[in-house]
Design an enzyme around this catalytic site. Structure first.
Site, PDB file in Angstrom:
ATOM      1  N   ALA A  66       0.870  -1.165   0.000  1.00 55.68           N
ATOM      2  CA  ALA A  66       0.000   0.000   0.000  1.00 55.68           C
ATOM      3  C   ALA A  66       0.914   1.224   0.000  1.00 55.68           C
ATOM      4  CB  ALA A  66      -0.884  -0.021   1.230  1.00 55.68           C
ATOM      5  N   GLY A 111       0.560  -4.972   0.897  1.00 53.78           N
ATOM      6  CA  GLY A 111      -0.628  -5.062   0.045  1.00 53.78           C
ATOM      7  C   GLY A 111      -0.341  -5.777  -1.272  1.00 53.78           C
ATOM      8  N   GLU A 114      -0.665  -9.377  -0.448  1.00 59.65           N
ATOM      9  CA  GLU A 114      -2.100  -9.618  -0.221  1.00 59.65           C
ATOM     10  C   GLU A 114      -2.850  -9.696  -1.549  1.00 59.65           C
ATOM     11  OE1 GLU A 114      -2.003  -6.303   2.515  1.00 59.65           O
ATOM     12  OE2 GLU A 114      -2.916  -7.543   4.067  1.00 59.65           O
ATOM     13  N   GLU A 134       4.736  -4.721   7.198  1.00 61.99           N
ATOM     14  CA  GLU A 134       3.997  -3.628   7.840  1.00 61.99           C
ATOM     15  C   GLU A 134       4.453  -3.369   9.273  1.00 61.99           C
ATOM     16  OE1 GLU A 134       2.663  -6.087   6.084  1.00 61.99           O
ATOM     17  OE2 GLU A 134       1.040  -5.349   4.818  1.00 61.99           O
TER      18      GLU A 134
END
Ligand code: DAK
Length: 260
Positions: A66, A111, A114, A134
């Site tokens: 992200a 992300g 993911e 993260e």
């Protein structure tokens, strides 16, 4: 087709969606996620598309996570909304009735991992690196990683990646069962297309039921999942392809699928 600033979408029987922000290592900001969501809607509506490949532009990254710069400025409510958008995107991929393959070049972090895990199959270039870093940002995975990673690689390895923030290489990811195949980096798209061609040779209707039932193994308790499988199996008996597939076997010939 909607206008896309951060994606390249090449449509066809095998469609290719490339996340195109190479300067930011294809990090997922709100705009990228919204464009992907819109594109997936188009994919779902286009019955001629049989397989979707998702990849990242450039050689350095699939998706490095992200967008950290964008997240650093978000309020709690904006963070929640961002997480919701991301979760919905991952579910939209899992809900697509066709197989989706992640072709992972370079970093698939946060992300990005993911996103790859929301796909049905993952092909990795030798240069691929996987991780959920993260924790190093004072965060935890926000697009489903705590659930999907544990489901795919087991608790011990998921804890290693999520709690220590370590990265693993493509070979290790393959040994862990996270990745289906490791290929030479300059052959990544060609090899992924070959895999897609193998999927196209199957009954699209049976693939759709298989994907839905496999998803149930993630979203349902075992008993409900087994019942789901019975219904999905039963549904294949309503289709032309089950008749053709079993008949072709008996007649010792290749089946001609109608994908219904
Ligand atoms: N976001 C934004 N920009 C990024 C980025 C990212 N995730 N990763 C890299 N970039 C940018 C860098 O800032 C740099 O930009 P410039 O300085 O050139 O403008 C450019 O891409 C190239 O990166 P580097 O110069 O750092 O390249 P290196 O080869 O030296 O290093 C690296 C590559 C991948 C090891 C490094 O860039 C890196 O560590 N990147 C961050 C990886 C990471 O931590 N990813 C996880 C992101 S967090 C949630 C919702 C979602 C999530 C969490 C919560 N809620 C709202 C609850 C998910 C979180 C994540 O995914």
């Amino acid at each position: 087709m909607t206008h896309l600033e951060n994606l390249i979408f090449e449509t066809g029987e095998i469609s290719l969606l490339t996340i195109n922000r190479p300067k930011a290592l294809n990090a997922l900001n709100r705009q990228v996620i919204e464009e992907m969501t819109r594109t997936l809607r188009d994919v779902r509506d286009d019955q001629t598309i049989r397989v979707l490949i998702v990849t990242g532009a450039g050689e350095r990254a699939f998706v490095a996570g992200a967008d950290i710069a964008a997240m650093s400025e978000m309020s709690p409510i904006e963070g929640l909304e961002f997480s919701r958008l991301g979760h919905r995107l991952m579910q939209d991929i899992e809900d697509l009735p066709i197989p989706v393959i992640a072709a992972v070049n370079g970093f698939a972090l946060g992300g990005g991992l993911e996103l790859a895990m929301a796909c049905d199959l993952i092909v990795a270039g030798e240069n691929a690196r996987f991780g959920q870093p993260e924790i190093n940002l004072g965060l935890i995975p926000g697009f489903g990683g705590t659930q999907r990673l544990a489901h795919r690689v087991g608790q011990a390895r998921a804890r290693q990646l999520i709690m220590l923030g370590e990265m693993i290489d493509a070979k290790t990811a393959c040994e862990w069962g996270l990745v289906n195949k490791v290929v030479s980096s300059n052959q990544l798209l060609a090899e992924t297309r070959d895999l897609a061609a193998k999927l196209i040779a199957k009954s699209g209707f049976a693939l759709r039921q298989a994907k839905a039932a496999l998803r149930a193994s993630f979203t349902m308790e075992e008993d409900a999942g087994l019942r789901f499988e019975q219904s999905a199996f039963g549904l294949t008996f309503s289709g032309a392809d089950r008749i053709e597939g079993t008949k072709a076997f008996v007649e010792k010939r290749e089946p001609k699928w109608q994908h219904r």
